[in-house]
Design an enzyme around this catalytic site. Structure first.
Site, PDB file in Angstrom:
ATOM      1  N   LYS A  15       0.805  -1.248   0.000  1.00 52.64           N
ATOM      2  CA  LYS A  15       0.000   0.000   0.000  1.00 52.64           C
ATOM      3  C   LYS A  15       0.829   1.285   0.000  1.00 52.64           C
ATOM      4  CE  LYS A  15      -2.657  -2.525  -0.711  1.00 52.64           C
ATOM      5  NZ  LYS A  15      -3.106  -2.529  -2.096  1.00 52.64           N
ATOM      6  N   THR A  16       2.071   1.170  -0.425  1.00 49.62           N
ATOM      7  CA  THR A  16       2.905   2.378  -0.480  1.00 49.62           C
ATOM      8  C   THR A  16       3.046   2.919  -1.897  1.00 49.62           C
ATOM      9  OG1 THR A  16       4.860   0.988  -0.678  1.00 49.62           O
ATOM     10  CG2 THR A  16       4.292   1.757   1.541  1.00 49.62           C
ATOM     11  N   THR A  70       3.154   0.436  -4.762  1.00 53.69           N
ATOM     12  CA  THR A  70       3.766  -0.664  -5.518  1.00 53.69           C
ATOM     13  C   THR A  70       3.247  -0.718  -6.961  1.00 53.69           C
ATOM     14  OG1 THR A  70       3.506  -1.870  -3.440  1.00 53.69           O
ATOM     15  CG2 THR A  70       4.274  -3.137  -5.345  1.00 53.69           C
ATOM     16  N   THR A  71       1.926  -0.646  -7.105  1.00 55.60           N
ATOM     17  CA  THR A  71       1.312  -0.802  -8.428  1.00 55.60           C
ATOM     18  C   THR A  71       1.764   0.328  -9.358  1.00 55.60           C
ATOM     19  OG1 THR A  71      -0.590  -1.582  -7.158  1.00 55.60           O
ATOM     20  CG2 THR A  71      -0.901  -1.321  -9.524  1.00 55.60           C
ATOM     21  N   TRP A  72       1.846   1.523  -8.828  1.00 55.03           N
ATOM     22  CA  TRP A  72       2.278   2.684  -9.608  1.00 55.03           C
ATOM     23  C   TRP A  72       3.750   2.532 -10.024  1.00 55.03           C
ATOM     24  CZ3 TRP A  72       2.458   8.365  -7.328  1.00 55.03           C
ATOM     25  CH2 TRP A  72       2.483   9.273  -8.381  1.00 55.03           C
ATOM     26  N   HIS A 124       7.625  -7.766  -1.693  1.00 53.06           N
ATOM     27  CA  HIS A 124       7.295  -7.058  -0.452  1.00 53.06           C
ATOM     28  C   HIS A 124       8.229  -7.516   0.677  1.00 53.06           C
ATOM     29  CE1 HIS A 124       3.800  -4.964  -1.826  1.00 53.06           C
ATOM     30  NE2 HIS A 124       2.984  -5.998  -1.876  1.00 53.06           N
ATOM     31  N   SER A 159      -4.822   3.212   3.804  1.00 50.01           N
ATOM     32  CA  SER A 159      -4.916   2.460   2.545  1.00 50.01           C
ATOM     33  C   SER A 159      -5.001   0.955   2.813  1.00 50.01           C
ATOM     34  CB  SER A 159      -3.699   2.796   1.672  1.00 50.01           C
ATOM     35  OG  SER A 159      -3.803   2.159   0.429  1.00 50.01           O
ATOM     36  N   TYR A 201       6.518   8.173  -2.259  1.00 54.53           N
ATOM     37  CA  TYR A 201       5.233   8.310  -2.949  1.00 54.53           C
ATOM     38  C   TYR A 201       4.860   9.790  -3.082  1.00 54.53           C
ATOM     39  CZ  TYR A 201       0.215   7.586  -3.858  1.00 54.53           C
ATOM     40  OH  TYR A 201      -1.050   7.597  -4.408  1.00 54.53           O
ATOM     41  N   LYS A 216      -7.924   6.087  -4.050  1.00 56.08           N
ATOM     42  CA  LYS A 216      -7.898   7.521  -4.323  1.00 56.08           C
ATOM     43  C   LYS A 216      -6.556   7.978  -4.899  1.00 56.08           C
ATOM     44  CE  LYS A 216     -11.077   9.142  -0.767  1.00 56.08           C
ATOM     45  NZ  LYS A 216     -11.121   9.940   0.475  1.00 56.08           N
TER      46      LYS A 216
HETATM   47  P1  A3P Z   1      -4.901   4.764  -1.547  1.00 51.25           P
HETATM   48  O1  A3P Z   1      -5.577   3.607  -0.890  1.00 51.25           O
HETATM   49  O2  A3P Z   1      -4.411   5.780  -0.552  1.00 51.25           O
HETATM   50  O3  A3P Z   1      -5.715   5.391  -2.616  1.00 51.25           O
HETATM   51  P2  A3P Z   1      -0.024  -0.606  -3.602  1.00 51.25           P
HETATM   52  O4  A3P Z   1       0.078  -0.414  -5.062  1.00 51.25           O
HETATM   53  O5  A3P Z   1       1.309  -0.652  -2.914  1.00 51.25           O
HETATM   54  O6  A3P Z   1      -0.938  -1.689  -3.234  1.00 51.25           O
HETATM   55  O7  A3P Z   1      -0.651   0.749  -3.035  1.00 51.25           O
HETATM   56  C1  A3P Z   1      -1.971   1.122  -3.295  1.00 51.25           C
HETATM   57  C2  A3P Z   1      -2.106   2.607  -3.070  1.00 51.25           C
HETATM   58  O8  A3P Z   1      -1.503   3.273  -4.182  1.00 51.25           O
HETATM   59  C3  A3P Z   1      -3.562   3.037  -3.056  1.00 51.25           C
HETATM   60  O9  A3P Z   1      -3.596   4.230  -2.249  1.00 51.25           O
HETATM   61  C4  A3P Z   1      -3.804   3.328  -4.525  1.00 51.25           C
HETATM   62  O10 A3P Z   1      -4.922   4.149  -4.779  1.00 51.25           O
HETATM   63  C5  A3P Z   1      -2.496   4.012  -4.888  1.00 51.25           C
HETATM   64  N1  A3P Z   1      -2.202   3.927  -6.327  1.00 51.25           N
HETATM   65  C6  A3P Z   1      -2.331   2.843  -7.140  1.00 51.25           C
HETATM   66  N2  A3P Z   1      -2.003   3.154  -8.394  1.00 51.25           N
HETATM   67  C7  A3P Z   1      -1.654   4.458  -8.390  1.00 51.25           C
HETATM   68  C8  A3P Z   1      -1.224   5.352  -9.410  1.00 51.25           C
HETATM   69  N3  A3P Z   1      -1.130   4.982 -10.659  1.00 51.25           N
HETATM   70  N4  A3P Z   1      -0.941   6.628  -9.050  1.00 51.25           N
HETATM   71  C9  A3P Z   1      -1.052   7.031  -7.770  1.00 51.25           C
HETATM   72  N5  A3P Z   1      -1.466   6.230  -6.759  1.00 51.25           N
HETATM   73  C10 A3P Z   1      -1.754   4.952  -7.063  1.00 51.25           C
END
Ligand code: A3P
Length: 322
Positions: A69-70, A72-74, A123, A154, A216, A289
């Site tokens: 939730k920091t 990762t996906t981005w 992770h 998150s 982030y 968000k």
């Molecule tokens: P929030 O729950 O605060 O919206 P992870 O990818 O490590 O699981 O983290 C998920 C968090 O990153 C979520 O935060 C998600 O909305 C946010 N996130 C995912 N994709 C993103 C992107 N492309 N740009 C910015 N934030 C993103």
């Protein structure tokens, strides 16, 4: 081969059964196991331990490392888009039809998919990485960290959604106070968060050329500068020509939460890295968000100050501030 791996699995299960446990209010799995100073669910931990012995990354590969939730996906989406851009311009990127977690696999969850890949993710805390994956071995690591107040919110939102999906009973919902308490005590998945961050922070001081420390909040605030720095780190910095052609902006737009959220693969797909995973996760759960400071909508000022103080105390003397 099959028999050998079953014996190894039994050995791991046996080891896990001897570890200290704690209840986990946040998940249907209910128990967290402590291993090498961090807490995990059983399924993930068994994979982590197997990866410690069996996973060897490709030489010259880059590992994207993070606490859940920091961002990762981005980070995965950006790194994948950057490293594949000569084959696929943003308008034809595989990210338009494949989920970032499928493009850049977690090596501990999907070791056979991760094998031979130059870009993988994890992770796992720095101090528990397979020896061959540590910066000392020559791999490059990009670590993303985030304000813990936003991480705890998150994580709570993510686990709550997952728990509701898995468990239809109406009482499944747990309060943010409970999740917050657990996080502050260090008893959250892959926690304590501060130790996860500190491990990679120290590695970045020891191996500055091989460990990139990304925040982030900085990525949100100064996306272009951070994306260029990430490309340099990945060994494929943008040329002036590419910048003029708008490739940097194209990648930023492609990987924005708005763009990724709207894709069919997000709306209809599920994350299932390995057949043995006891549950799957709707891809849309990874995008919520994507804002800095959303914690204010869920935590009180006092809770925020308490968590800031915990982090400041833990980071004292490390040179790291959040
Ligand atoms: P929030 O729950 O605060 O919206 P992870 O990818 O490590 O699981 O983290 C998920 C968090 O990153 C979520 O935060 C998600 O909305 C946010 N996130 C995912 N994709 C993103 C992107 N492309 N740009 C910015 N934030 C993103």
């Amino acid at each position: 081969e099959q028999q050998k791996s079953t014996a190894a699995d039994e050995g791991i299960k046996q080891l896990v059964s001897t570890l200290p446990t704690k209840p986990d209010c946040n998940s249907t799995t209910n128990l967290l196991y402590q291993y090498q100073g961090f807490w995990y669910h059983q399924f993930y931990l068994e994979h982590l331990i197997a990866a410690q012995t069996h996973f060897t990354p490709e030489p010259n590969s880059t590992i994207l490392c993070s606490y859940p939730k920091t961002g990762t996906t981005w980070l995965k989406a950006l790194s994948f888009a950057i490293t594949t851009r000569t084959h696929y311009p943003p308008s034809q990127s595989p990210l338009l039809s494949r989920f970032p977690h499928d493009c850049v696999p977690f090596f501990e969850l999907a070791p056979s998919v991760a094998r031979n890949k130059l870009l993988v993710a994890t992770h796992i805390p720095y101090t528990s990485l397979p020896a061959a994956a540590a910066a000392a071995s020559g791999c490059k690591l990009a670590y993303i960290c985030r304000d813990p107040k936003d991480v705890v919110v998150s994580l709570w939102q993510f686990q709550r959604k997952q728990k509701k999906e898995e468990d239809d009973d109406g009482d499944a919902d747990m309060g943010i106070e409970e999740a917050f308490e657990q996080f502050c005590e260090g008893n959250s998945v892959a926690g304590p968060y501060w130790d996860h961050v500190l491990g990679y922070w120290r590695a970045s001081l020891e191996f500055p050329e091989r460990v990139l420390f990304v925040r982030y909040e900085e990525l949100k605030r100064e996306t272009e500068r951070c994306v260029k720095a990430l490309a340099d780190f990945l060994g494929c910095g943008f040329s002036l020509e590419e910048e003029k052609q708008g490739i940097v902006q194209g990648i930023i737009d492609l990987c924005s939460i708005e763009s990724l959220k709207g894709l069919d693969v997000t709306k209809n797909g599920r994350f299932a890295p390995t057949e043995s995973m006891p549950y799957t996760i709707h891809n849309s759960s990874f995008y919520r968000k994507g804002e800095v400071g959303d914690w204010r909508n869920f935590l009180t000022e006092e809770m925020g100050a308490r968590l800031d103080k915990i982090m400041a105390d833990r980071f004292a003397g490390s040179g790291l501030g959040l």
